[in-house]
Design a protein around this motif. Structure first.
Motif, short mmCIF file in Angstrom:
data_model
loop_
_atom_site.label_atom_id
_atom_site.label_comp_id
_atom_site.label_asym_id
_atom_site.label_seq_id
_atom_site.Cartn_x
_atom_site.Cartn_y
_atom_site.Cartn_z
N LYS A 200 5.64 -2.40 -6.01
CA LYS A 200 4.37 -3.12 -6.07
C LYS A 200 4.60 -4.57 -6.52
O LYS A 200 3.98 -5.50 -6.00
N GLY A 201 5.50 -4.77 -7.46
CA GLY A 201 5.79 -6.14 -7.93
C GLY A 201 6.31 -7.03 -6.81
O GLY A 201 5.96 -8.21 -6.72
N GLN A 202 7.13 -6.47 -5.93
CA GLN A 202 7.65 -7.26 -4.81
C GLN A 202 6.55 -7.56 -3.79
O GLN A 202 6.52 -8.65 -3.21
N VAL A 203 5.65 -6.61 -3.59
CA VAL A 203 4.51 -6.87 -2.68
C VAL A 203 3.59 -7.92 -3.30
O VAL A 203 3.09 -8.82 -2.60
N LEU B 39 -7.28 -9.82 -1.16
CA LEU B 39 -6.04 -9.05 -1.00
C LEU B 39 -5.23 -9.12 -2.30
O LEU B 39 -4.73 -8.11 -2.82
N ALA B 40 -5.13 -10.33 -2.86
CA ALA B 40 -4.38 -10.51 -4.11
C ALA B 40 -5.02 -9.68 -5.23
O ALA B 40 -4.33 -9.01 -6.01
N GLU B 41 -6.34 -9.72 -5.28
CA GLU B 41 -7.06 -8.96 -6.30
C GLU B 41 -6.82 -7.45 -6.13
O GLU B 41 -6.60 -6.72 -7.11
N GLY B 42 -6.82 -7.02 -4.88
CA GLY B 42 -6.57 -5.60 -4.59
C GLY B 42 -5.18 -5.16 -5.03
O GLY B 42 -4.95 -3.97 -5.28
N LEU B 43 -4.27 -6.11 -5.13
CA LEU B 43 -2.92 -5.80 -5.60
C LEU B 43 -2.79 -6.02 -7.11
O LEU B 43 -1.69 -6.04 -7.66
N ASP B 44 -3.94 -6.21 -7.78
CA ASP B 44 -3.99 -6.39 -9.24
C ASP B 44 -3.32 -7.68 -9.71
O ASP B 44 -2.82 -7.77 -10.84
N LEU B 45 -3.31 -8.69 -8.84
CA LEU B 45 -2.81 -10.00 -9.28
C LEU B 45 -3.94 -10.76 -9.99
O LEU B 45 -5.12 -10.51 -9.74
N ASN C 149 2.46 3.61 3.80
CA ASN C 149 3.60 3.71 2.89
C ASN C 149 3.37 3.33 1.44
O ASN C 149 4.25 3.54 0.60
N TYR C 150 2.23 2.71 1.13
CA TYR C 150 2.01 2.31 -0.27
C TYR C 150 0.71 2.92 -0.77
O TYR C 150 -0.35 2.68 -0.16
N ASP C 151 0.77 3.64 -1.89
CA ASP C 151 -0.49 4.20 -2.40
C ASP C 151 -1.36 3.14 -3.07
O ASP C 151 -2.54 3.38 -3.30
N PHE C 152 -0.79 1.98 -3.38
CA PHE C 152 -1.60 0.93 -4.03
C PHE C 152 -2.25 -0.02 -3.02
O PHE C 152 -2.84 -1.03 -3.40
N VAL C 153 -2.16 0.30 -1.72
CA VAL C 153 -2.76 -0.55 -0.68
C VAL C 153 -3.87 0.21 0.03
O VAL C 153 -3.68 1.36 0.43
N SER C 154 -5.05 -0.43 0.17
CA SER C 154 -6.16 0.23 0.87
C SER C 154 -6.60 -0.65 2.05
O SER C 154 -6.23 -1.82 2.14
#
Ligand code: PQQ
Length: 246
Positions: A41-44, A101-107, A165-170
């Protein structure tokens, strides 16, 4: 291109597409990892944070192009791109959707918007694109947008790969890309027609092809920088985004 002979419009079309097929950033190892679910997730997050600089540069280069032309048709066509990225109201448009998108990745959205944590090479590459469009011929400025001929296939690949492939992406997180699937082909087809109409001599055709190569290099350099900092060898420059330990 044979010595001194110009391409027909169809030959130029083919030459541009061949170049894109060889050099587009879809072939970069970082994208393979991103799409195959092999990043943390950090790399994404690092990808999304850096890519915001590109999103922010795009409307600036589009505005630079508009400011340079006396052709109302070109301006009319190109101003649609500005609206696509900036929207007609706050919260609207591609830049705002990239921040979603950034917010969705918890940035931290403010940190992304500030661009302060981006890699040095990301900033240099994006700024080089803005300068290229502001300083080279109008034909080269238009031709440099032609990477968009190839973006729909990479975007489909990215969205389906990341969702699978990523559970943290919707789907909501990746909504930015939905609009691009119709905007990119429309814009790229228009730009390609413009280039075919305006590049009739060997010199101008070579300039158009080089402009597309330059743009492929911009995109490639951004992924090289991400790979070097966040994949291997993993040297994050001082002051750049540091993913939290997994
Ligand atoms: N390229 C432009 C341009 O050069 O005017 C504008 C865009 C791109 C976008 O708005 C994009 O979202 C975009 N996305 C990708 C991608 O996701 O791989 C690639 C490109 C591109 O090829 O330049 C653009």
């Amino acid at each position: 291109q044979a010595e001194g002979r110009s391409y027909s419009p169809d030959e130029l079309d083919n030459a541009l597409r061949r170049l894109g097929e060889q050099r587009y950033h879809v072939h970069h190892p970082f994208h393979r990892l991103l799409h195959a679910g092999e990043l943390t997730k950090g790399q994404v997050q690092a990808w999304a944070l850096n890519r915001y600089c590109y999103q922010a540069a795009i409307p600036r280069k589009d505005a630079a192009l508009i400011a340079r032309t006396d052709d109302p048709e070109l301006r009319r066509e190109w101003r649609r791109r500005l609206v696509d990225h900036d929207g007609d109201a706050p919260g609207d448009g591609g830049l705002a959707r990239w921040l979603k998108l950034a917010e969705g990745l918890d940035l931290d959205v403010a940190a992304v918007r500030s661009q302060e944590l981006a890699l040095p090479a990301t900033r240099f590459a994006c700024e080089a694109y803005v300068r290229f469009v502001a300083e080279r011929s109008l034909l080269e400025a238009v031709a440099s947008s032609l990477t968009e001929l190839f973006s729909p296939s990479i975007i489909s690949q990215r969205v389906s790969g990341m969702l699978a492939n990523y559970d943290f992406v919707s789907e909501a997180t990746l909504a930015y890309f939905n609009a691009r699937l119709t905007q990119a082909p429309r814009d790229a087809d228009w730009a390609l027609d413009y280039v075919k109409q305006h590049a009739r001599t060997p010199e101008t055709q070579t300039a158009a092809i080089r402009a597309l190569k330059f743009k492929c290099d911009v995109l490639w350099a951004m992924l090289d920088a991400l790979h070097h900092a966040y994949v291997a060898p993993g040297h994050v420059p001082p002051g750049a985004f540091e993913p939290e330990a997994a």
